[in-house]
Design a protein around this motif. Structure first.
Motif, PDB file in Angstrom:
ATOM      1  N   PHE A  78      18.042  -3.421 -33.440  1.00 23.85           N
ATOM      2  CA  PHE A  78      16.949  -3.920 -34.215  1.00 23.85           C
ATOM      3  C   PHE A  78      16.371  -5.464 -33.635  1.00 23.85           C
ATOM      4  O   PHE A  78      17.158  -6.179 -33.545  1.00 23.85           O
ATOM      5  N   GLY A  79      15.245  -5.424 -33.426  1.00 23.29           N
ATOM      6  CA  GLY A  79      14.797  -6.829 -32.872  1.00 23.29           C
ATOM      7  C   GLY A  79      14.760  -6.848 -31.676  1.00 23.29           C
ATOM      8  O   GLY A  79      14.256  -7.908 -30.917  1.00 23.29           O
ATOM      9  N   HIS A  80      15.454  -6.311 -30.827  1.00 29.25           N
ATOM     10  CA  HIS A  80      15.472  -6.295 -29.152  1.00 29.25           C
ATOM     11  C   HIS A  80      14.370  -5.487 -28.564  1.00 29.25           C
ATOM     12  O   HIS A  80      13.716  -4.773 -29.256  1.00 29.25           O
ATOM     13  N   LYS A  81      14.286  -5.896 -27.220  1.00 30.80           N
ATOM     14  CA  LYS A  81      13.319  -5.335 -26.434  1.00 30.80           C
ATOM     15  C   LYS A  81      13.588  -4.093 -25.553  1.00 30.80           C
ATOM     16  O   LYS A  81      14.762  -4.198 -24.887  1.00 30.80           O
ATOM     17  N   LYS A  96       5.092 -10.665 -23.317  1.00 34.38           N
ATOM     18  CA  LYS A  96       5.015 -10.214 -24.677  1.00 34.38           C
ATOM     19  C   LYS A  96       3.924 -10.984 -25.451  1.00 34.38           C
ATOM     20  O   LYS A  96       3.751 -11.969 -25.112  1.00 34.38           O
ATOM     21  N   TYR A  97       3.291 -10.652 -26.453  1.00 31.56           N
ATOM     22  CA  TYR A  97       2.179 -10.979 -27.004  1.00 31.56           C
ATOM     23  C   TYR A  97       1.090 -11.422 -25.817  1.00 31.56           C
ATOM     24  O   TYR A  97       0.154 -12.365 -26.103  1.00 31.56           O
ATOM     25  N   ASP A 105      17.458   0.021 -35.265  1.00 31.52           N
ATOM     26  CA  ASP A 105      18.359   0.208 -34.276  1.00 31.52           C
ATOM     27  C   ASP A 105      17.883   1.555 -33.459  1.00 31.52           C
ATOM     28  O   ASP A 105      17.675   2.616 -34.174  1.00 31.52           O
ATOM     29  N   THR A 136      13.130 -11.611 -33.795  1.00 35.09           N
ATOM     30  CA  THR A 136      11.987 -10.945 -33.544  1.00 35.09           C
ATOM     31  C   THR A 136      11.089 -10.821 -34.820  1.00 35.09           C
ATOM     32  O   THR A 136       9.805 -10.774 -34.692  1.00 35.09           O
ATOM     33  N   ILE A 145       3.106  -5.272 -29.074  1.00 38.14           N
ATOM     34  CA  ILE A 145       2.349  -6.328 -29.695  1.00 38.14           C
ATOM     35  C   ILE A 145       0.928  -6.346 -29.470  1.00 38.14           C
ATOM     36  O   ILE A 145       0.020  -6.517 -29.923  1.00 38.14           O
ATOM     37  N   MET A 190       8.553   5.428 -40.825  1.00 37.68           N
ATOM     38  CA  MET A 190       8.299   3.909 -40.274  1.00 37.68           C
ATOM     39  C   MET A 190       8.237   4.021 -38.842  1.00 37.68           C
ATOM     40  O   MET A 190       9.201   4.928 -38.148  1.00 37.68           O
ATOM     41  N   ARG A 191       7.621   3.029 -38.350  1.00 41.92           N
ATOM     42  CA  ARG A 191       7.518   3.026 -36.731  1.00 41.92           C
ATOM     43  C   ARG A 191       8.854   2.430 -36.270  1.00 41.92           C
ATOM     44  O   ARG A 191       9.733   1.571 -36.919  1.00 41.92           O
ATOM     45  N   ASN A 214       9.082  -3.732 -28.766  1.00 44.88           N
ATOM     46  CA  ASN A 214      10.155  -4.435 -30.045  1.00 44.88           C
ATOM     47  C   ASN A 214      10.580  -3.245 -30.930  1.00 44.88           C
ATOM     48  O   ASN A 214       9.827  -2.538 -31.391  1.00 44.88           O
ATOM     49  N   HIS A 226      16.694  -8.224 -22.001  1.00 46.83           N
ATOM     50  CA  HIS A 226      17.151  -9.332 -22.743  1.00 46.83           C
ATOM     51  C   HIS A 226      17.638 -10.310 -21.609  1.00 46.83           C
ATOM     52  O   HIS A 226      17.359 -10.442 -20.589  1.00 46.83           O
ATOM     53  N   ILE A 227      18.628 -11.206 -22.223  1.00 49.31           N
ATOM     54  CA  ILE A 227      18.901 -12.356 -21.320  1.00 49.31           C
ATOM     55  C   ILE A 227      19.626 -11.864 -20.042  1.00 49.31           C
ATOM     56  O   ILE A 227      19.921 -12.703 -19.201  1.00 49.31           O
ATOM     57  N   THR A 282      14.670 -13.818 -26.182  1.00 55.22           N
ATOM     58  CA  THR A 282      15.323 -13.685 -24.795  1.00 55.22           C
ATOM     59  C   THR A 282      15.197 -15.242 -24.361  1.00 55.22           C
ATOM     60  O   THR A 282      16.175 -15.645 -23.483  1.00 55.22           O
ATOM     61  N   LEU A 335       7.399  -1.331 -31.486  1.00 49.87           N
ATOM     62  CA  LEU A 335       6.187  -1.906 -31.529  1.00 49.87           C
ATOM     63  C   LEU A 335       5.655  -2.726 -30.345  1.00 49.87           C
ATOM     64  O   LEU A 335       6.463  -3.404 -29.785  1.00 49.87           O
ATOM     65  N   LEU A 378      11.878  -1.766 -34.004  1.00 47.76           N
ATOM     66  CA  LEU A 378      11.843  -2.077 -35.415  1.00 47.76           C
ATOM     67  C   LEU A 378      13.220  -1.522 -36.418  1.00 47.76           C
ATOM     68  O   LEU A 378      13.066  -1.506 -37.572  1.00 47.76           O
TER      69      LEU A 378
END
Lengths: 404, 97
Positions: free
Chosen positions: B45-48, B62-63, B19, A160, B7, B1-2, B15, B81-82, A245, B5, B17
Protein backbone atom coordinates in the motif's frame (compact mmCIF):
# COMPACT_ATOMS: atom_id res chain seq x y z
CA UNK A 1 -25.44 22.44 3.58
CA UNK A 2 -24.36 26.04 4.06
CA UNK A 3 -21.16 26.57 5.98
CA UNK A 4 -21.18 29.45 8.46
CA UNK A 5 -18.33 31.80 7.78
CA UNK A 6 -18.07 33.33 11.22
CA UNK A 7 -16.50 32.07 14.37
CA UNK A 8 -16.57 33.05 18.02
CA UNK A 9 -13.36 34.66 19.19
CA UNK A 10 -11.87 36.79 21.94
CA UNK A 11 -11.33 40.40 20.82
CA UNK A 12 -7.99 41.95 21.88
CA UNK A 13 -7.18 45.64 22.29
CA UNK A 14 -5.01 45.71 19.15
CA UNK A 15 -7.99 44.31 17.14
CA UNK A 16 -6.47 40.87 16.82
CA UNK A 17 -8.72 37.94 17.73
CA UNK A 18 -7.95 35.00 19.99
CA UNK A 19 -9.60 31.63 19.44
CA UNK A 20 -8.43 30.68 22.94
CA UNK A 21 -7.98 32.82 26.02
CA UNK A 22 -4.88 32.07 28.07
CA UNK A 23 -2.44 33.86 30.32
CA UNK A 24 1.10 32.93 29.27
CA UNK A 25 4.14 32.67 31.50
CA UNK A 26 7.13 33.19 29.20
CA UNK A 27 10.67 32.48 30.38
CA UNK A 28 13.40 34.57 28.71
CA UNK A 29 15.88 31.68 28.91
CA UNK A 30 15.55 27.94 29.39
CA UNK A 31 17.24 28.22 32.81
CA UNK A 32 14.01 29.62 34.25
CA UNK A 33 11.57 27.21 32.55
CA UNK A 34 11.11 25.60 35.98
CA UNK A 35 9.79 28.85 37.43
CA UNK A 36 7.31 29.30 34.54
CA UNK A 37 5.93 25.79 35.13
CA UNK A 38 5.70 26.26 38.90
CA UNK A 39 3.78 29.51 38.45
CA UNK A 40 1.45 28.33 35.69
CA UNK A 41 0.48 25.01 37.25
CA UNK A 42 -1.44 26.74 40.03
CA UNK A 43 -4.10 28.42 37.90
CA UNK A 44 -6.55 27.26 35.24
CA UNK A 45 -6.02 29.09 31.98
CA UNK A 46 -2.40 29.94 32.78
CA UNK A 47 0.09 28.16 30.49
CA UNK A 48 3.89 27.97 30.66
CA UNK A 49 5.49 28.61 27.25
CA UNK A 50 8.78 26.89 28.02
CA UNK A 51 11.46 26.77 25.32
CA UNK A 52 15.12 25.96 24.73
CA UNK A 53 16.33 29.50 23.96
CA UNK A 54 19.59 30.19 25.78
CA UNK A 55 22.74 32.30 26.04
CA UNK A 56 24.65 30.45 23.29
CA UNK A 57 22.72 32.47 20.70
CA UNK A 58 24.31 35.34 18.78
CA UNK A 59 23.72 37.33 15.63
CA UNK A 60 20.66 36.15 13.70
CA UNK A 61 19.88 33.50 16.31
CA UNK A 62 19.72 36.13 19.04
CA UNK A 63 17.42 38.27 16.88
CA UNK A 64 15.31 35.16 16.35
CA UNK A 65 15.08 34.47 20.09
CA UNK A 66 13.93 38.03 20.79
CA UNK A 67 11.41 37.94 17.92
CA UNK A 68 10.13 34.58 19.16
CA UNK A 69 9.56 35.70 22.77
CA UNK A 70 7.81 38.90 21.71
CA UNK A 71 5.82 36.98 19.09
CA UNK A 72 4.59 34.37 21.57
CA UNK A 73 3.45 37.02 24.03
CA UNK A 74 1.76 39.01 21.26
CA UNK A 75 -0.12 35.95 19.91
CA UNK A 76 -3.88 36.62 19.87
CA UNK A 77 -4.64 33.42 21.83
CA UNK A 78 -2.85 35.01 24.79
CA UNK A 79 -4.80 37.58 26.84
CA UNK A 80 -2.15 38.37 29.46
CA UNK A 81 1.57 37.78 29.89
CA UNK A 82 4.05 37.34 32.68
CA UNK A 83 7.66 37.31 31.44
CA UNK A 84 10.06 35.59 33.82
CA UNK A 85 13.78 36.30 33.56
CA UNK A 86 16.93 35.17 35.33
CA UNK A 87 18.72 38.52 35.26
CA UNK A 88 21.96 37.18 33.76
CA UNK A 89 20.72 36.19 30.26
CA UNK A 90 21.26 37.73 26.81
CA UNK A 91 17.73 39.14 26.53
CA UNK A 92 16.05 41.46 29.01
CA UNK A 93 12.72 40.40 30.54
CA UNK A 94 11.78 44.07 30.88
CA UNK A 95 12.45 44.75 27.19
CA UNK A 96 10.47 41.68 26.06
CA UNK A 97 7.55 42.61 28.33
CA UNK A 98 7.53 46.21 27.10
CA UNK A 99 7.35 45.07 23.45
CA UNK A 100 4.50 42.65 24.22
CA UNK A 101 2.67 45.38 26.15
CA UNK A 102 2.31 47.36 22.87
CA UNK A 103 -0.54 44.93 22.03
CA UNK A 104 -2.49 46.44 24.95
CA UNK A 105 -2.81 43.20 26.89
CA UNK A 106 -1.87 43.10 30.59
CA UNK A 107 1.86 42.34 30.66
CA UNK A 108 4.43 42.35 33.40
CA UNK A 109 7.77 40.74 34.28
CA UNK A 110 9.69 39.24 37.19
CA UNK A 111 13.44 38.74 37.37
CA UNK A 112 14.96 36.09 39.60
CA UNK A 113 18.05 37.96 40.72
CA UNK A 114 15.87 40.87 41.88
CA UNK A 115 13.80 38.56 44.13
CA UNK A 116 14.66 37.40 47.65
CA UNK A 117 14.40 33.74 46.69
CA UNK A 118 12.68 31.33 44.32
CA UNK A 119 9.55 30.94 46.45
CA UNK A 120 9.14 34.67 46.62
CA UNK A 121 9.21 34.89 42.80
CA UNK A 122 6.84 31.94 42.35
CA UNK A 123 4.35 33.38 44.86
CA UNK A 124 4.41 36.78 43.16
CA UNK A 125 4.02 35.07 39.77
CA UNK A 126 1.01 33.06 40.92
CA UNK A 127 -0.65 36.17 42.35
CA UNK A 128 -0.02 38.17 39.16
CA UNK A 129 -1.23 35.47 36.74
CA UNK A 130 -4.31 34.67 38.83
CA UNK A 131 -5.20 38.37 38.70
CA UNK A 132 -4.65 38.43 34.94
CA UNK A 133 -6.76 35.35 34.32
CA UNK A 134 -9.57 36.73 36.46
CA UNK A 135 -9.44 39.85 34.33
CA UNK A 136 -9.30 38.18 30.90
CA UNK A 137 -11.95 35.60 31.76
CA UNK A 138 -14.41 38.52 31.67
CA UNK A 139 -13.74 39.05 27.95
CA UNK A 140 -16.89 38.13 26.03
CA UNK A 141 -16.57 36.15 22.82
CA UNK A 142 -17.80 37.88 19.70
CA UNK A 143 -18.81 36.78 16.24
CA UNK A 144 -15.81 37.33 14.02
CA UNK A 145 -15.31 36.93 10.29
CA UNK A 146 -12.58 34.70 8.92
CA UNK A 147 -10.37 37.57 7.78
CA UNK A 148 -9.10 37.73 11.38
CA UNK A 149 -7.83 34.20 11.24
CA UNK A 150 -4.24 33.11 10.66
CA UNK A 151 -3.54 29.42 10.22
CA UNK A 152 -0.23 27.53 9.99
CA UNK A 153 -0.04 24.32 7.98
CA UNK A 154 2.47 21.53 8.40
CA UNK A 155 2.82 17.94 7.24
CA UNK A 156 4.49 15.09 9.09
CA UNK A 157 5.02 11.34 8.97
CA UNK A 158 4.34 11.76 5.27
CA UNK A 159 3.55 8.86 3.01
CA UNK A 160 1.85 8.46 -0.35
CA UNK A 161 -1.56 9.23 1.17
CA UNK A 162 -0.31 12.67 2.31
CA UNK A 163 0.20 13.89 -1.25
CA UNK A 164 -3.06 12.32 -2.44
CA UNK A 165 -5.46 13.23 0.37
CA UNK A 166 -4.57 15.05 3.61
CA UNK A 167 -2.24 17.62 1.97
CA UNK A 168 -4.68 18.58 -0.84
CA UNK A 169 -7.48 18.87 1.76
CA UNK A 170 -5.25 21.10 3.91
CA UNK A 171 -4.56 23.14 0.77
CA UNK A 172 -8.29 23.59 0.16
CA UNK A 173 -8.69 24.95 3.73
CA UNK A 174 -5.79 27.35 3.11
CA UNK A 175 -7.43 28.56 -0.11
CA UNK A 176 -10.77 29.06 1.67
CA UNK A 177 -9.22 31.09 4.49
CA UNK A 178 -7.24 33.20 2.04
CA UNK A 179 -10.35 33.75 -0.12
CA UNK A 180 -12.21 35.02 2.99
CA UNK A 181 -9.43 37.55 3.57
CA UNK A 182 -7.50 35.58 6.18
CA UNK A 183 -3.88 34.53 6.47
CA UNK A 184 -2.07 31.23 6.09
CA UNK A 185 1.57 30.30 6.62
CA UNK A 186 3.45 27.31 5.28
CA UNK A 187 7.08 26.54 6.12
CA UNK A 188 9.55 23.63 5.73
CA UNK A 189 11.67 25.03 2.86
CA UNK A 190 13.90 21.92 2.68
CA UNK A 191 10.78 19.90 1.93
CA UNK A 192 10.25 22.00 -1.17
CA UNK A 193 13.53 20.82 -2.73
CA UNK A 194 12.45 19.37 -6.07
CA UNK A 195 9.17 21.33 -6.03
CA UNK A 196 10.57 24.88 -6.27
CA UNK A 197 9.50 25.12 -9.94
CA UNK A 198 5.90 24.41 -8.84
CA UNK A 199 5.67 26.55 -5.69
CA UNK A 200 7.58 29.57 -7.04
CA UNK A 201 5.09 29.90 -9.94
CA UNK A 202 2.60 31.15 -7.37
CA UNK A 203 4.74 34.09 -6.18
CA UNK A 204 2.94 37.43 -6.56
CA UNK A 205 6.01 39.03 -8.17
CA UNK A 206 9.60 38.35 -9.27
CA UNK A 207 11.04 39.51 -5.96
CA UNK A 208 8.98 36.99 -3.99
CA UNK A 209 9.78 34.30 -6.57
CA UNK A 210 13.52 34.93 -6.07
CA UNK A 211 13.08 34.80 -2.30
CA UNK A 212 11.24 31.47 -2.53
CA UNK A 213 14.06 30.02 -4.62
CA UNK A 214 16.63 31.49 -2.24
CA UNK A 215 15.32 29.91 0.98
CA UNK A 216 14.86 26.51 -0.68
CA UNK A 217 18.20 26.47 -2.50
CA UNK A 218 20.05 27.78 0.58
CA UNK A 219 19.04 24.55 2.31
CA UNK A 220 20.42 22.46 -0.53
CA UNK A 221 23.60 24.57 -0.77
CA UNK A 222 24.33 23.96 2.91
CA UNK A 223 24.13 20.19 2.28
CA UNK A 224 26.48 20.46 -0.69
CA UNK A 225 28.89 22.66 1.28
CA UNK A 226 28.95 20.26 4.23
CA UNK A 227 29.25 17.22 1.96
CA UNK A 228 26.20 15.54 3.49
CA UNK A 229 23.76 13.22 1.74
CA UNK A 230 20.11 14.24 2.18
CA UNK A 231 19.07 10.61 1.77
CA UNK A 232 20.08 9.84 5.34
CA UNK A 233 17.41 12.27 6.53
CA UNK A 234 14.95 13.02 3.72
CA UNK A 235 12.87 11.06 3.16
CA UNK A 236 12.92 9.56 6.67
CA UNK A 237 12.86 5.77 7.13
CA UNK A 238 9.17 6.15 8.04
CA UNK A 239 8.45 8.06 4.83
CA UNK A 240 10.25 5.34 2.85
CA UNK A 241 8.22 2.59 4.56
CA UNK A 242 5.14 4.56 3.51
CA UNK A 243 6.23 4.47 -0.14
CA UNK A 244 8.05 7.78 -0.63
CA UNK A 245 11.31 7.28 -2.51
CA UNK A 246 13.08 10.65 -2.81
CA UNK A 247 12.98 14.19 -1.39
CA UNK A 248 11.66 15.34 -4.78
CA UNK A 249 8.63 13.06 -4.45
CA UNK A 250 8.09 14.07 -0.82
CA UNK A 251 8.30 17.78 -1.72
CA UNK A 252 5.89 17.49 -4.65
CA UNK A 253 3.36 15.90 -2.29
CA UNK A 254 4.09 18.39 0.51
CA UNK A 255 3.50 21.45 -1.66
CA UNK A 256 -0.19 20.50 -2.01
CA UNK A 257 -0.85 21.55 1.59
CA UNK A 258 -0.35 25.20 0.63
CA UNK A 259 -3.27 25.07 -1.83
CA UNK A 260 -3.28 27.20 -4.97
CA UNK A 261 -3.35 30.70 -3.51
CA UNK A 262 -0.74 33.24 -4.59
CA UNK A 263 2.27 33.52 -2.27
CA UNK A 264 2.50 37.07 -0.95
CA UNK A 265 5.91 36.91 0.67
CA UNK A 266 8.67 35.04 2.45
CA UNK A 267 8.99 35.34 6.23
CA UNK A 268 11.87 34.76 8.59
CA UNK A 269 11.24 32.06 11.19
CA UNK A 270 8.74 33.42 13.74
CA UNK A 271 8.13 36.64 11.80
CA UNK A 272 4.61 38.04 11.64
CA UNK A 273 3.33 38.65 8.07
CA UNK A 274 2.88 42.30 7.10
CA UNK A 275 -0.49 41.64 5.46
CA UNK A 276 -3.13 39.02 4.75
CA UNK A 277 -2.86 36.08 2.36
CA UNK A 278 -0.51 33.12 2.03
CA UNK A 279 3.13 33.35 3.18
CA UNK A 280 6.11 30.99 3.12
CA UNK A 281 8.23 30.93 6.30
CA UNK A 282 11.92 30.03 6.42
CA UNK A 283 13.07 27.55 9.03
CA UNK A 284 13.16 23.88 9.84
CA UNK A 285 11.03 20.92 8.77
CA UNK A 286 10.83 19.63 12.33
CA UNK A 287 7.33 20.02 13.73
CA UNK A 288 8.82 20.87 17.12
CA UNK A 289 10.26 24.01 15.54
CA UNK A 290 7.61 24.76 12.90
CA UNK A 291 4.51 25.14 15.11
CA UNK A 292 6.25 27.50 17.61
CA UNK A 293 7.47 29.56 14.61
CA UNK A 294 3.86 29.84 13.44
CA UNK A 295 2.68 30.83 16.95
CA UNK A 296 5.33 33.53 17.11
CA UNK A 297 4.09 34.78 13.71
CA UNK A 298 0.61 35.23 15.19
CA UNK A 299 -1.25 32.15 13.92
CA UNK A 300 -4.13 31.07 16.15
CA UNK A 301 -4.25 27.45 14.95
CA UNK A 302 -2.27 24.79 13.06
CA UNK A 303 -3.38 22.07 10.71
CA UNK A 304 -1.05 19.09 10.85
CA UNK A 305 -1.44 16.72 7.91
CA UNK A 306 -0.17 13.33 9.02
CA UNK A 307 0.67 10.29 6.92
CA UNK A 308 1.26 6.71 7.97
CA UNK A 309 5.02 7.08 8.13
CA UNK A 310 5.09 7.20 11.94
CA UNK A 311 3.85 4.99 14.79
CA UNK A 312 0.17 5.55 15.34
CA UNK A 313 -0.21 5.12 19.05
CA UNK A 314 0.84 8.28 20.90
CA UNK A 315 -1.61 11.17 21.26
CA UNK A 316 1.21 13.70 21.57
CA UNK A 317 3.07 12.30 18.56
CA UNK A 318 4.74 13.62 16.47
CA UNK A 319 7.19 15.96 18.16
CA UNK A 320 5.19 16.34 21.36
CA UNK A 321 2.59 18.41 19.57
CA UNK A 322 0.60 18.61 22.79
CA UNK A 323 3.41 20.74 24.23
CA UNK A 324 2.40 23.76 22.18
CA UNK A 325 -0.53 24.80 24.33
CA UNK A 326 -0.62 28.23 22.75
CA UNK A 327 -2.10 26.73 19.57
CA UNK A 328 -4.73 24.08 18.95
CA UNK A 329 -3.23 21.65 16.41
CA UNK A 330 -5.73 19.79 14.24
CA UNK A 331 -4.27 16.43 13.26
CA UNK A 332 -5.61 15.27 9.93
CA UNK A 333 -4.82 11.99 8.20
CA UNK A 334 -5.60 10.34 4.91
CA UNK A 335 -4.08 6.98 5.76
CA UNK A 336 -6.80 4.40 6.56
CA UNK A 337 -4.30 2.45 8.67
CA UNK A 338 -4.18 5.38 11.10
CA UNK A 339 -7.76 4.59 12.13
CA UNK A 340 -7.80 0.84 12.37
CA UNK A 341 -8.33 0.63 16.09
CA UNK A 342 -9.57 2.63 19.04
CA UNK A 343 -6.09 3.62 20.17
CA UNK A 344 -5.60 5.49 16.92
CA UNK A 345 -8.84 7.40 17.35
CA UNK A 346 -7.17 9.06 20.34
CA UNK A 347 -4.43 10.27 18.09
CA UNK A 348 -6.15 11.75 15.05
CA UNK A 349 -8.70 14.59 15.09
CA UNK A 350 -10.17 14.07 11.65
CA UNK A 351 -9.77 11.55 8.86
CA UNK A 352 -9.91 11.93 5.10
CA UNK A 353 -8.99 8.31 4.36
CA UNK A 354 -12.33 8.23 2.51
CA UNK A 355 -10.43 9.83 -0.39
CA UNK A 356 -8.08 6.85 -0.68
CA UNK A 357 -10.95 4.38 -0.42
CA UNK A 358 -12.87 6.36 -3.08
CA UNK A 359 -15.88 7.16 -0.83
CA UNK A 360 -15.34 10.93 -0.93
CA UNK A 361 -13.51 13.24 -3.30
CA UNK A 362 -11.09 15.96 -2.16
CA UNK A 363 -13.78 18.65 -2.44
CA UNK A 364 -16.32 16.75 -0.31
CA UNK A 365 -13.72 15.81 2.32
CA UNK A 366 -12.52 19.44 2.46
CA UNK A 367 -16.04 20.72 3.16
CA UNK A 368 -16.41 18.22 6.00
CA UNK A 369 -13.01 19.11 7.48
CA UNK A 370 -13.77 22.82 7.16
CA UNK A 371 -16.94 22.41 9.28
CA UNK A 372 -14.89 20.62 11.93
CA UNK A 373 -12.26 23.37 11.66
CA UNK A 374 -14.91 26.06 12.35
CA UNK A 375 -16.07 24.15 15.44
CA UNK A 376 -12.49 24.01 16.72
CA UNK A 377 -11.79 27.69 16.17
CA UNK A 378 -15.06 28.66 17.86
CA UNK A 379 -14.13 26.52 20.88
CA UNK A 380 -17.13 24.20 20.44
CA UNK A 381 -14.67 21.31 20.24
CA UNK A 382 -11.07 20.85 21.33
CA UNK A 383 -8.20 19.15 19.57
CA UNK A 384 -6.39 16.10 20.90
CA UNK A 385 -3.31 18.31 21.25
CA UNK A 386 -5.26 20.47 23.71
CA UNK A 387 -6.61 17.54 25.69
CA UNK A 388 -3.41 15.53 26.21
CA UNK A 389 -1.42 18.21 27.98
CA UNK A 390 -0.12 16.19 30.90
CA UNK A 391 3.26 15.83 29.18
CA UNK A 392 5.06 19.01 28.21
CA UNK A 393 8.37 19.61 26.52
CA UNK A 394 10.09 22.96 26.05
CA UNK A 395 9.82 24.30 22.49
CA UNK A 396 13.00 24.14 20.40
CA UNK A 397 13.94 27.20 18.34
CA UNK A 398 15.23 27.41 14.80
CA UNK A 399 18.93 28.23 14.51
CA UNK A 400 21.20 29.32 11.67
CA UNK A 401 24.33 29.36 13.84
CA UNK A 402 27.04 29.83 14.74
CA UNK A 403 26.40 28.13 18.06
CA UNK A 404 28.87 28.34 20.91
CA UNK B 1 -12.20 0.49 -4.90
CA UNK B 2 -9.31 1.50 -7.17
CA UNK B 3 -6.24 -0.64 -6.65
CA UNK B 4 -3.79 1.83 -8.15
CA UNK B 5 -3.68 5.43 -9.32
CA UNK B 6 -1.66 7.42 -11.85
CA UNK B 7 -1.71 11.03 -10.67
CA UNK B 8 -0.66 12.85 -13.85
CA UNK B 9 -0.85 11.72 -17.45
CA UNK B 10 2.92 12.32 -17.81
CA UNK B 11 3.74 9.90 -14.97
CA UNK B 12 5.57 6.64 -15.57
CA UNK B 13 4.68 5.23 -12.14
CA UNK B 14 1.37 4.22 -10.56
CA UNK B 15 0.62 4.35 -6.82
CA UNK B 16 -0.80 1.28 -5.08
CA UNK B 17 -3.95 2.13 -3.10
CA UNK B 18 -3.97 -1.30 -1.49
CA UNK B 19 -1.44 -4.11 -1.14
CA UNK B 20 -1.09 -5.65 -4.60
CA UNK B 21 0.11 -9.23 -4.95
CA UNK B 22 2.69 -10.29 -7.50
CA UNK B 23 1.01 -11.40 -10.74
CA UNK B 24 -2.11 -9.24 -10.27
CA UNK B 25 -3.55 -7.74 -13.45
CA UNK B 26 -4.16 -4.02 -12.87
CA UNK B 27 -5.96 -1.52 -15.07
CA UNK B 28 -4.66 2.04 -14.85
CA UNK B 29 -5.68 5.19 -16.69
CA UNK B 30 -2.81 6.52 -18.78
CA UNK B 31 -2.47 9.27 -21.37
CA UNK B 32 -3.22 6.62 -24.03
CA UNK B 33 -6.34 5.31 -22.29
CA UNK B 34 -6.75 2.35 -19.97
CA UNK B 35 -3.66 0.16 -19.79
CA UNK B 36 -3.52 -3.37 -18.41
CA UNK B 37 -0.39 -4.11 -16.41
CA UNK B 38 0.67 -7.32 -14.74
CA UNK B 39 2.35 -6.37 -11.47
CA UNK B 40 5.64 -8.25 -11.19
CA UNK B 41 6.43 -7.80 -7.46
CA UNK B 42 4.38 -7.52 -4.31
CA UNK B 43 3.58 -3.78 -4.07
CA UNK B 44 2.74 -2.61 -0.53
CA UNK B 45 0.00 0.00 0.00
CA UNK B 46 1.35 3.45 -0.95
CA UNK B 47 4.30 2.13 -2.96
CA UNK B 48 4.87 2.58 -6.70
CA UNK B 49 5.23 0.38 -9.78
CA UNK B 50 6.29 1.34 -13.28
CA UNK B 51 3.65 1.64 -15.99
CA UNK B 52 6.20 1.34 -18.78
CA UNK B 53 9.91 0.62 -19.21
CA UNK B 54 12.04 3.22 -17.46
CA UNK B 55 15.56 3.08 -18.91
CA UNK B 56 18.63 3.22 -16.67
CA UNK B 57 19.42 6.93 -16.13
CA UNK B 58 15.90 7.90 -17.21
CA UNK B 59 13.65 10.20 -15.19
CA UNK B 60 11.06 8.73 -12.86
CA UNK B 61 7.97 10.94 -13.21
CA UNK B 62 5.19 11.45 -10.63
CA UNK B 63 2.85 14.46 -10.28
CA UNK B 64 4.07 15.20 -13.84
CA UNK B 65 7.48 16.12 -12.36
CA UNK B 66 10.88 14.43 -11.98
CA UNK B 67 11.23 12.59 -8.67
CA UNK B 68 14.61 10.92 -9.39
CA UNK B 69 16.66 8.86 -11.82
CA UNK B 70 16.43 5.12 -12.47
CA UNK B 71 19.58 3.33 -11.27
CA UNK B 72 18.84 0.41 -13.64
CA UNK B 73 16.31 -0.48 -16.32
CA UNK B 74 12.92 -0.83 -14.62
CA UNK B 75 10.56 -3.04 -16.62
CA UNK B 76 6.81 -2.44 -16.69
CA UNK B 77 5.01 -3.65 -13.55
CA UNK B 78 8.06 -3.65 -11.25
CA UNK B 79 8.34 -2.06 -7.82
CA UNK B 80 9.87 1.44 -8.08
CA UNK B 81 11.55 2.52 -4.87
CA UNK B 82 14.89 3.32 -3.23
CA UNK B 83 16.51 0.11 -4.60
CA UNK B 84 16.20 1.31 -8.19
CA UNK B 85 15.72 5.11 -7.97
CA UNK B 86 18.14 7.77 -6.77
CA UNK B 87 17.48 11.32 -5.68
CA UNK B 88 19.50 13.93 -7.52
CA UNK B 89 19.00 16.68 -4.97
CA UNK B 90 20.79 17.57 -1.73
CA UNK B 91 23.60 15.15 -2.58
CA UNK B 92 26.59 16.61 -0.77
CA UNK B 93 28.10 13.12 -0.85
CA UNK B 94 28.45 13.41 -4.63
CA UNK B 95 30.22 16.79 -4.30
CA UNK B 96 32.85 15.17 -2.07
CA UNK B 97 33.49 12.46 -4.65
Amino acid sequence: MEVKLEFLGYPRKNSSIGIRNYVAVIPTVNCVNYLAVKIAVKTKGVIPLTHLGNCSYMGKDKEMLIRFLIGLGSNPNIGGVLVVGAGCEIVSAEEIASKIAITGKPTTFLVLNKCRNINNLIEQGIRITQGMYTEISKIKKEKIDLSHLSVGVKCGGSDTTSGLSSNPVTGKIVDKIVSFGGTAIVSEPAELIGAEQVVSERAIDCEVKDEIYRIILDKEKSMLKMGVDIRNCEPTPGNIQGGLTTIEEKSLGAVAKSGNSPIKGVLKWGEEPSGKGLFLMDGSCHSGVVHPGFASAGTQISIFSIGGGIPRMLPMFPASSSSFQILPIIKLTGNPKNLNNNVNKDYIDVSVSSIISGKENIEEASERVFKFFLQIISGEKFTISEIFTNYLEPMPLYSVGPIV
Amino acid sequence: MRKALIINSLDNVANALSDINEGTLIEVETINGVKKIIVKNFIPFGHKFSVNLIKKGGDVIKYGEKIGKAIEDIQEGFHVHIHNVNSERGRGDLVLQ
